[in-house]
Structure formats: C-alpha cells, structure tokens
Design a protein around this motif. Structure first.
Motif, PDB file in Angstrom:
ATOM      1  N   ALA A  76       9.310 -11.460   0.938  1.00  0.00           N
ATOM      2  CA  ALA A  76       9.204 -10.305   0.042  1.00  0.00           C
ATOM      3  C   ALA A  76       7.902  -9.562   0.308  1.00  0.00           C
ATOM      4  CB  ALA A  76       9.273 -10.760  -1.416  1.00  0.00           C
ATOM      5  N   MET A  77       6.846 -10.318   0.584  1.00  0.00           N
ATOM      6  CA  MET A  77       5.548  -9.715   0.876  1.00  0.00           C
ATOM      7  C   MET A  77       5.635  -8.839   2.129  1.00  0.00           C
ATOM      8  SD  MET A  77       2.322  -9.624   0.084  1.00  0.00           S
ATOM      9  CE  MET A  77       1.207 -10.921  -0.329  1.00  0.00           C
ATOM     10  N   VAL A  78       6.241  -9.390   3.182  1.00  0.00           N
ATOM     11  CA  VAL A  78       6.374  -8.636   4.432  1.00  0.00           C
ATOM     12  C   VAL A  78       7.173  -7.357   4.198  1.00  0.00           C
ATOM     13  CG1 VAL A  78       7.440  -8.658   6.724  1.00  0.00           C
ATOM     14  CG2 VAL A  78       6.120 -10.632   5.939  1.00  0.00           C
ATOM     15  N   ASN A  79       8.286  -7.481   3.447  1.00  0.00           N
ATOM     16  CA  ASN A  79       9.098  -6.294   3.182  1.00  0.00           C
ATOM     17  C   ASN A  79       8.326  -5.258   2.374  1.00  0.00           C
ATOM     18  OD1 ASN A  79      11.341  -7.285   4.516  1.00  0.00           O
ATOM     19  ND2 ASN A  79      12.139  -8.302   2.689  1.00  0.00           N
ATOM     20  N   THR A  80       7.599  -5.731   1.344  1.00  0.00           N
ATOM     21  CA  THR A  80       6.835  -4.794   0.513  1.00  0.00           C
ATOM     22  C   THR A  80       5.842  -4.023   1.365  1.00  0.00           C
ATOM     23  OG1 THR A  80       6.977  -6.387  -1.286  1.00  0.00           O
ATOM     24  CG2 THR A  80       5.411  -4.601  -1.544  1.00  0.00           C
ATOM     25  N   LEU A  81       5.070  -4.764   2.153  1.00  0.00           N
ATOM     26  CA  LEU A  81       4.040  -4.110   2.967  1.00  0.00           C
ATOM     27  C   LEU A  81       4.664  -3.222   4.034  1.00  0.00           C
ATOM     28  CD1 LEU A  81       1.371  -6.916   3.379  1.00  0.00           C
ATOM     29  CD2 LEU A  81       1.288  -4.873   1.972  1.00  0.00           C
ATOM     30  N   GLY A  82       5.744  -3.703   4.654  1.00  0.00           N
ATOM     31  CA  GLY A  82       6.388  -2.922   5.711  1.00  0.00           C
ATOM     32  C   GLY A  82       6.933  -1.610   5.182  1.00  0.00           C
ATOM     33  N   ILE A  83       7.679  -1.691   4.079  1.00  0.00           N
ATOM     34  CA  ILE A  83       8.277  -0.480   3.510  1.00  0.00           C
ATOM     35  C   ILE A  83       7.185   0.466   3.016  1.00  0.00           C
ATOM     36  CG2 ILE A  83       9.728   0.403   1.647  1.00  0.00           C
ATOM     37  CD1 ILE A  83      11.409  -2.162   1.939  1.00  0.00           C
ATOM     38  N   SER A  84       6.155  -0.092   2.336  1.00  0.00           N
ATOM     39  CA  SER A  84       5.077   0.760   1.838  1.00  0.00           C
ATOM     40  C   SER A  84       4.340   1.447   2.981  1.00  0.00           C
ATOM     41  CB  SER A  84       4.071  -0.053   1.031  1.00  0.00           C
ATOM     42  OG  SER A  84       4.648  -0.545  -0.124  1.00  0.00           O
ATOM     43  N   ALA A  85       4.084   0.706   4.059  1.00  0.00           N
ATOM     44  CA  ALA A  85       3.339   1.288   5.177  1.00  0.00           C
ATOM     45  C   ALA A  85       4.135   2.422   5.808  1.00  0.00           C
ATOM     46  CB  ALA A  85       3.015   0.219   6.215  1.00  0.00           C
ATOM     47  N   LEU A  86       5.440   2.212   5.973  1.00  0.00           N
ATOM     48  CA  LEU A  86       6.276   3.282   6.536  1.00  0.00           C
ATOM     49  C   LEU A  86       6.323   4.489   5.608  1.00  0.00           C
ATOM     50  CD1 LEU A  86       9.383   1.448   8.049  1.00  0.00           C
ATOM     51  CD2 LEU A  86       7.684   2.788   9.271  1.00  0.00           C
ATOM     52  N   LYS A  87       6.442   4.204   4.300  1.00  0.00           N
ATOM     53  CA  LYS A  87       6.464   5.302   3.334  1.00  0.00           C
ATOM     54  C   LYS A  87       5.171   6.093   3.417  1.00  0.00           C
ATOM     55  CE  LYS A  87       9.582   3.691  -0.263  1.00  0.00           C
ATOM     56  NZ  LYS A  87       9.721   2.964  -1.532  1.00  0.00           N
ATOM     57  N   LEU A  88       4.081   5.379   3.572  1.00  0.00           N
ATOM     58  CA  LEU A  88       2.775   6.035   3.665  1.00  0.00           C
ATOM     59  C   LEU A  88       2.703   6.895   4.923  1.00  0.00           C
ATOM     60  CD1 LEU A  88       0.020   6.074   2.233  1.00  0.00           C
ATOM     61  CD2 LEU A  88      -0.682   4.232   3.729  1.00  0.00           C
ATOM     62  N   ALA A  89       3.156   6.309   6.031  1.00  0.00           N
ATOM     63  CA  ALA A  89       3.042   7.018   7.306  1.00  0.00           C
ATOM     64  C   ALA A  89       3.886   8.289   7.310  1.00  0.00           C
ATOM     65  CB  ALA A  89       3.477   6.098   8.455  1.00  0.00           C
ATOM     66  N   ILE A  90       5.109   8.205   6.790  1.00  0.00           N
ATOM     67  CA  ILE A  90       5.989   9.371   6.837  1.00  0.00           C
ATOM     68  C   ILE A  90       5.823  10.234   5.595  1.00  0.00           C
ATOM     69  CG2 ILE A  90       8.386  10.136   7.002  1.00  0.00           C
ATOM     70  CD1 ILE A  90       8.984   7.461   8.361  1.00  0.00           C
ATOM     71  N   GLY A  91       5.796   9.580   4.442  1.00  0.00           N
ATOM     72  CA  GLY A  91       5.820  10.318   3.186  1.00  0.00           C
ATOM     73  C   GLY A  91       4.514  10.998   2.851  1.00  0.00           C
ATOM     74  N   PHE A  92       3.440  10.643   3.561  1.00  0.00           N
ATOM     75  CA  PHE A  92       2.181  11.281   3.229  1.00  0.00           C
ATOM     76  C   PHE A  92       2.036  12.637   3.905  1.00  0.00           C
ATOM     77  CE2 PHE A  92      -2.360  12.055   3.653  1.00  0.00           C
ATOM     78  CZ  PHE A  92      -2.692  12.023   2.310  1.00  0.00           C
ATOM     79  N   LEU A  93       2.491  12.723   5.145  1.00  0.00           N
ATOM     80  CA  LEU A  93       2.306  13.969   5.895  1.00  0.00           C
ATOM     81  C   LEU A  93       3.357  15.025   5.565  1.00  0.00           C
ATOM     82  CD1 LEU A  93       1.167  12.964   9.470  1.00  0.00           C
ATOM     83  CD2 LEU A  93      -0.092  14.219   7.721  1.00  0.00           C
ATOM     84  N   THR A  94       4.599  14.587   5.336  1.00  0.00           N
ATOM     85  CA  THR A  94       5.657  15.587   5.153  1.00  0.00           C
ATOM     86  C   THR A  94       5.406  16.584   4.014  1.00  0.00           C
ATOM     87  OG1 THR A  94       6.905  13.762   4.194  1.00  0.00           O
ATOM     88  CG2 THR A  94       7.661  14.581   6.309  1.00  0.00           C
TER      89      THR A  94
END
Lengths: 307, 273
Positions: A76-94
């Motif tokens: 669950a930890m890996v999924n949380t961090l993975g999904i959050s990191a991707l959200k940050l990478a894509i969702g921050f710039l768009t």
C-alpha cells in the motif's frame, strides 16, 4: 497576582457576549478533534470489540512492530507513493500550461465557455466519476471503441481489470478532474500582471512565447513555489474515495493505498488497534513533511510565513 | 486549447447520450456520439425505484440543513475570533490551529461517533460537519475588513455583540457567507464516505451511496463472476447511467449560475496565501 485574576473575571463578565459566541466552537473542537486525538492511544492497546477504551490491555509498541513485517502495508505504501508521485509530476504542470493558454486567449464568450467547461469535472463526486470511468473502460465503453477505431487495439479489453494500468487510470482521471480548477489561482495572479510589461516587450520585438517565458512565468514564481511545496507535503495523502470506487479484486495489488488499507483493516475487519497504529504512523510522517515544507516556504518567501 | 475542451466534454457527453439509448444497443457497443434507439426506458426504471426518491430527499435535506447550519455556526465563532480584545484569544487560536493539522484518524473518530450515539442517525451528516477552522479563518478575515466605525456607532447606541453581529455583520458579509455555504453544500451533496462509515440503515442513504451501490458494487460483482469477458446485464447498465445523470443533474443546473461566486470564493481563500 490576585488583582490580575480579579481583572480577568471582570473582563470576562464584561465581554460575556463575545465569550458566549466562541465557547461553542471551542467545545466543538475539544469534542470532535481532541477526543479522537486522545483516542489514538488505542494504537498502543489491544482493542477488540468486547473491550471498552479503559479495559483494553496495553501492549506498548506491539502494533507498530507488526507494521514492519506486514507485506500488505508495504504494498500500500508503494502504491500511495507511486500514484502520488505521478500525480505530482503530471498534475502539477498541466494547470500552469492550461492557465497560460487560457490567459493568452482574447477575452470573449469562447474564453468564458472554455473556463466554465474546464471547472466542471471538479464538481462531480468521485462516486459519480468512478461510475462513469467504469462505463468508459468497460469492453463496450468509450475507450475501447476509440482505440479500436484508430487501430491501437484489435480486441476489446476491460482496462480496470488490468492491474498494470491502474496507476495510470488513477493518475490521469485525477488530473482530468482537477486540471481546470487548478487554473483559477494562476489566472488570478496573472490578471494582476501590469500590462505595460507586455507592451514594452512587444516594442522590443519579443515573440508571444518569449513574453510568456520572460514575463508571465517569472511573475508567477511565488505561487508556483508555494503550490509545489504544498503538493509535496500532501504526498502521503491518498484519495480514498477514488480508490474505493475504482479498486476491485483484479487490480487490488496495485490499487490499495494506505488510507483504503486503514479503512479495510479497521472498519471491515474490525482490527481497530492495528488500523489506528498504521494511521498514526502515516500522520506523523505527514506532519513532518508539512513542517519541513513550511520551513522551506519560509526561506523562499524571505522568512515570511505563508500560513 | 480546443483539444482540452474536447477531452473534457466528450466523455461526459458519452455518458449522457448512452443513458438515453436502449439496453440492447448499449450491449452491442457502438453508442458513441448520438443515442441509438432513443428511449426513456432507463429513466423510467430509475424513477420507478422508491429508494431513489428517498435518497434524493436525504441528499437535499443534508445539503440544505448542513450548509446553512455550518455557515451560521462558523460565522458566530469567527465574529468572536475577529475581535483582538477577546480575552483568551491566543489560547483559542492555538486550540484551533492544532485541529487543522492533527486529527485522531478514522478509528478513534468512529468510536467517538459510536459513543455519541450518532451511528445510523441523520444528525451524523450535520453535527460533525458544523465547524471548520479553515472556514472560520476565511470569515474572520472578511469580518476584519468591515469598517470599525460601524461597530463603534452601534456600541454607542448600546448594542451588544450579538446584536451587532446579527444586525450589521451578517447582512454585510453575504458574499463571503454565500461562498462558504456553496462550497460546503457541494461537499455535502458529493459526500459519500460519511454514509459508508457511519450509516447502515438504507433509509438514510443519500444519492451518492445509492450510486455506489447500483453502479460500483453491482459492476464489481459482475466483474468477479466473469472476469476477463465482462458481460453486463444490459438494462442494468442503462439504469446505472441514468442514475448517474440524475444525481449529477442538480449540480450541472445550479453550477453555471453560481460560477461567479465559486471563483470569487477561491479568491477570498487565496488572499491569505
């Protein structure tokens, strides 16, 4: 000393109306915020359905020791961090890009309609959107039709049953929902930029792209920094509603995040103490992240607190 | 730019038109931009279900009652917070700020609701949602922008704080109050986790929980039965889509009318940042 005490009582009596307005709020916070904080102590107990808070035996750090060897927790930890990191990478710039695009449009009905449409998904609940996503991703749904029509796939597939695709579904649907809403703050800042800067740049022969690069973006530096830091401090927060709707038995290994894990072990399996321990560990890390990022923001804003 | 718009609008359009198509054509696929075999059968099925009306009533009740009590309660507390001569203000502020960053988490909160007897009660939607320190801060900042002289003259006329609050501050802060009520109302309308945690009595289910039941759970179970080659009960799918549209409809209708307020509300919230 005695005199000061007397003064306080007199003062309180004089402003009894003001005090009568604030006390209900304070009582509310004590009941609904502080009592649960005290209740966190069950993380150090062995609490079963038969116990009450006071009769449950203390077990010290036992619940926290289980965390270390709990494979589901680490998944669950890996999924949380993975999904959050991707959200940050894509969702921050768009939202920044979209805000610049909207800003560059000339004022008019098209701009207004554009904005209205882009805010719209923010107001759909995750339950409604989840229901829509399930339909779009089903074998007869929109995405299969689309991909087959352009020849990307030759056989229909249910995307939500494929665990390797889950992270992307979670991230992209979240970006889709929030991108328009995220532009509001940036647009507010941009609307305050002095137009004479642009006029001066035009006289100097700056292209539109150059104007964006040298005027618009530097002017937004502060708010971009701030948003970035807030986003980083929220990296452990996982979207519980989204997970509850989109998770199924086929994609669970990639979809389970910390908060849904806490919900599952605590609420559906009744392991109150262990769930609280996981929750507590998570909050402590989040608070550390928040305090660190607050410090960094302070530095960036010349020692002025943003909170 | 146009691409952004299309990406956002096409999927929503797809849901809308699919809900107007007959079950058979949905099962065959091929419904993409225009309804096939236009029919209102899905909607008839939704409205025939008594549970939907009950859920709609609960949703409206909790949104209206929840948002209005929340705003009123927060405004009263914020008025008091906004006065710097308030005795004990430092302590009160400290108490408030802590609640913004720390919480008890899911299980202790659940146990609290249980001991307060709020499980399976309509009031679990209203009472725990009465207060938010964040909203108090926003209102407090707004109250501070109201000219001091108004208050002073009322004081000379012998008005107390309650009277000043009701007669002067409340009418002058309509925009801020409306904004917070709107945000809170949308939150109440969309909230589903409160129900999932604390409510098992189906009579108290709001629309969101209804959708969760109809769409998500039925879909999940059908997925598990025939994982790999998912075949859905065709009419069920149309009904699910129709339910989604019905639930979202109120927001879609109200939203363009209120958009201005939402945006100015974002600005009020942003001032502090």
């Amino acid at each position: 000393m005695r005199k000061r005490k007397k003064n306080l009582i007199v003062d309180l009596r004089n402003q009894w109306q003001l005090q009568s307005m604030i006390i209900p709020g304070i009582i509310f916070m004590i009941v609904f915020s502080y009592i649960p904080m005290y209740g966190v102590l069950i993380a150090f107990k062995h609490y079963t359905a038969l116990d009450t808070f006071s009769t449950a035996p203390w077990v010290g750090l036992d619940n926290f020791k289980i965390i270390v060897t709990d494979q589901y927790f680490w998944d669950a930890m890996v999924n949380t961090l993975g999904i959050s990191a991707l959200k940050l990478a894509i969702g921050f710039l768009t939202p920044i890009i979209l805000a610049i695009l909207i800003y560059e449009l000339h004022d008019g009905p098209f701009k207004r309609i554009m904005q209205t449409i882009s805010y719209l998904p923010h107001f759909l609940s995750w339950i409604v959107l989840g229901g829509m996503l399930i339909t779009w991703f089903s074998t007869t749904g929109l995405f299969n039709q689309l991909f087959m029509a352009v020849g990307l796939m030759d056989k229909p597939q249910n995307f939500l049953l494929d665990e390797d695709k889950y992270w992307w579904i979670a991230v992209l649907s979240d970006v889709w929902k929030e991108v328009g809403w995220g532009t509001i703050l940036y647009l507010a800042v941009m609307s305050k930029i002095d137009p004479t800067y642009y006029e001066a740049a035009k006289i100097d022969g700056a292209t539109r792209f150059k104007q964006i690069w040298h005027i618009t973006i530097p002017m937004m530096k502060n708010i971009i920094n701030l948003n970035l830091i807030l986003a980083i401090s929220g990296i452990f927060g996982s979207n519980l509603d989204q997970t509850l709707v989109l998770m199924n038995s086929q994609n669970q290994a990639k979809a389970e995040v910390l908060s849904s894990y806490v919900y599952r072990i605590g609420m559906t399996q009744g392991d109150f103490s262990y769930a609280t321990a996981v929750d507590l560990g998570m909050s402590i890390v989040s608070v550390i992240l928040l305090l660190t990022s607050h410090k960094v923001t302070k530095k960036l804003n010349d020692n002025e607190s943003v909170l | 730019m146009l691409i952004f718009t299309i990406i956002i609008i096409v999927p929503i359009w797809n849901v809308l038109i699919s809900s107007f198509s007959s079950g058979k054509s949905l099962a065959d696929g091929g419904v993409s931009f225009w309804p096939k075999d236009f029919s209102l059968e899905n909607y008839r099925a939704v409205f025939r279900d008594d549970g939907i009306w009950q859920a709609f009533f609960i949703s409206v009740a909790k949104t209206v009652i929840g948002a209005s009590t929340h705003v009123l309660f927060c405004a009263i507390v914020a008025y008091s917070y906004s006065k710097s001569h308030l005795k004990g203000r430092k302590l009160y502020t400290a108490i408030g700020i802590v609640t913004m960053f720390f919480g008890g988490g899911m299980v202790p909160t659940y146990l609290l609701m249980k001991s307060l007897g709020l499980l399976n009660s309509f009031w679990v939607y209203i009472i725990p949602a009465l207060f938010s320190f964040f909203d108090v801060i926003i209102l407090m900042n707004f109250f501070r922008s109201i000219p001091q002289s108004l208050e002073d003259s009322a004081k000379i006329d012998g008005a107390g704080d309650w009277k000043i609050f009701i007669k002067i501050f409340l009418p002058l802060s309509k925009p801020a109050l409306a904004t917070i009520a709107l945000f809170n109302g949308v939150g109440q309308w969309n909230d589903f986790f409160t129900t999932k945690l604390y409510i098992t009595d189906k009579a108290l289910y709001p629309l969101q929980m209804k959708i969760y039941e109809i769409v998500v759970q039925s879909q999940m179970s059908s997925m598990q039965h025939v994982a790999g080659s998912v075949v859905l009960d065709t009419t069920a799918k149309g009904v699910q889509l129709a339910t989604i549209v019905v639930t979202t409809f109120p927001i879609l209708v109200i939203y363009p009318l209120l958009q201005k307020h939402f945006i100015s509300g974002m600005m009020i919230g942003a001032v502090k940042e």
